[in-house]
Design a protein around this motif. Structure first.
Motif, short mmCIF file in Angstrom:
data_model
loop_
_atom_site.label_atom_id
_atom_site.label_comp_id
_atom_site.label_asym_id
_atom_site.label_seq_id
_atom_site.Cartn_x
_atom_site.Cartn_y
_atom_site.Cartn_z
N PRO A 71 106.49 -1.53 -35.65
CA PRO A 71 105.75 -0.63 -36.54
C PRO A 71 104.47 -0.09 -35.91
N VAL A 72 104.30 1.21 -36.01
CA VAL A 72 103.10 1.90 -35.54
C VAL A 72 102.64 2.82 -36.66
N SER A 73 101.36 2.82 -36.95
CA SER A 73 100.80 3.70 -37.99
C SER A 73 100.20 4.94 -37.34
N VAL A 74 100.12 6.01 -38.12
CA VAL A 74 99.63 7.30 -37.63
C VAL A 74 98.51 7.79 -38.55
N LYS A 75 97.36 8.04 -38.00
CA LYS A 75 96.22 8.58 -38.76
C LYS A 75 96.59 9.92 -39.37
#
Length: 447
Positions: A71-75
């Protein structure tokens, strides 16, 4: 899932977990009160599909990127195809959905990363505090008793990683927006030389200073993400601690440290010295010139005003008044003033580069304070602006330098998080990252 990518990879190889399980755990955590206001929009269903595909590919013996299925979050600053980019503001509530991913988002997808959602942020990325009056403020997980700021502007990105909702948070850094929340939340945050990472598909704050970058749990994880999003990966130039020279400027960066930060910084320097690192206190008087050089608001206010002036004329009531007031400072800067600022910066960079060129990094606290409580900052404009200026003071110096910079945790387990910042000039990223890798284990918080 509050662990680094390397540890997760070991668990995946050992069969102790799966990528699908990691996504499922992150989705559960995202529904807890601690994760309130972290995301503006989530995509866990799509992320789960990516994770299951990566698990299947792994079982089939196919080579995978270390980010694959994780999992990677994106601003909420970067375009994601099919979604509107609001930049943390209702001003863009009618923005059309993006037709294509921002380049950095596409590169993350190409690596196999499972994108879990858009993270909250300071409106239009214009504050280091992390408060958003429109969509709520993510609470710093470092203190279970007091609701403290996460830092900004990449507030949700930091809390997403700190809570274990993501292994990395894609964000931006114009004056410290990756390193400030990384420091306040106990993470590693790397701001590369700006020109190394493309900004197409990112909503701008400052065309001159914006940098696309990320935060994660370790320097190695930051290097891993940087190698994906940058135009060209760097290979950290690692050397023994005894061969490293650090410069500690006497001016500006050590002023007004709160006691916890001062204690953690002194302790980190003691550990580094004991490990053989050469620490030299130097004069860097150019740092004290920065307030005067940027007295009219600097590049950020001028360029933000150019971006927002039409929307401010018709939709001012939808802006956070504190953000609007900072943008307004750019209205008074004329073309001649802007040219003077560009020339002053070029001269300043040349003089600073000459003083620090022989060192492996400049070291200082990332921010002069630990995370303050949210409530007083919401209630008091004067306190908010004083705090914001102090949070940005150290980090923004190295944006003005057009340099690279990284924040490492250096606090004790019983202290609020404190960051040690290592910085250098433009395109010294490989040297800086090698230095950070060598020093991380010396200064990191004890288990």
């Amino acid at each position: 899932m509050s662990t680094d990518i390397h540890t997760l990879q070991t668990k995946l190889r050992d069969g102790a977990t799966s990528r699908a399980n990691v996504i499922a755990e992150a989705e559960q955590l995202a529904q807890t009160p601690a994760a309130n206001a972290v995301f503006l929009h989530t995509t866990f269903d799509a992320a789960a599909q990516v994770a299951r595909a990566a698990d299947a590919a792994s079982l089939a013996g196919k080579p995978l990127h270390p980010l694959a299925g994780l999992p990677v979050s994106v601003k909420d600053l970067f375009n994601i195809a099919g979604e509107a980019t609001h930049a943390g503001s209702p001003v863009r509530s009618d923005a059309a959905a993006a037709t294509a991913d921002a380049t950095v988002v596409r590169r993350l997808r190409d690596s196999g990363a499972a994108l879990v959602g858009r993270t909250n942020m300071t409106e239009f990325a214009f504050s280091g505090v992390g408060i958003n009056p429109h969509f709520g403020t993510p609470v710093n997980p470092a203190d279970a008793q007091v609701a403290r700021i996460p830092g900004g502007s990449s507030s949700g990105a930091a809390v997403s990683v700190a809570l274990g909702l993501a292994v990395a948070g894609l964000g931006s850094d114009t004056g410290g927006s990756i390193r400030i929340p990384a420091a306040l939340c106990g993470l590693a945050g790397f701001k590369p030389t700006a020109r190394r990472v493309p900004l197409d598909g990112a909503f701008p704050l400052s065309y001159t200073l914006d940098t696309a970058c990320a935060m994660a749990r370790t320097v190695h994880d930051c290097v891993l993400v940087d190698s994906v999003i940058a135009d060209e990966a760097v290979i950290p130039a690692i050397k023994a601690a005894a061969g490293i020279r650090l410069a500690i400027p006497r001016q500006y960066l050590l002023d007004d440290l709160d006691p916890v930060v001062a204690r953690a910084f002194d302790r980190a320097l003691g550990r580094l010295s004991a490990a053989g690192v050469q620490i030299e206190h130097i004069d860097l008087p150019e740092l004290s010139e920065l307030p005067a050089i940027n007295a009219a608001g600097g590049f950020t206010a001028a360029e933000a005003y150019a971006i927002h002036r039409h929307a401010l004329a018709t939709r001012r009531e939808q802006y956070d008044p504190r953000v609007a007031s900072r943008i307004d400072r750019g209205a008074s800067m004329g073309a001649a003033d802007y040219v003077d600022l560009m020339r002053a910066r070029a001269d300043w960079i040349a003089r600073v580069a000459a003083r620090i060129g022989g060192f492996d990094a400049v070291a200082c606290p990332t921010v002069p304070m630990v995370a303050p409580p949210i409530a007083p900052l919401v209630a008091d404009d004067a306190l908010f602006f004083r705090t914001n200026a102090l949070l940005l003071r150290n980090t923004s110096a190295f944006n003005f330098l057009d340099g690279c910079s990284i924040s490492l945790p250096c606090h004790q387990p019983d202290e609020l998080p404190v960051g040690l910042m290592l910085s250098h000039g433009a395109l010294r990223d490989a040297q800086l990252l090698g230095t950070a890798i060598a020093l991380e284990s010396i200064v990191k918080p004890a288990a």
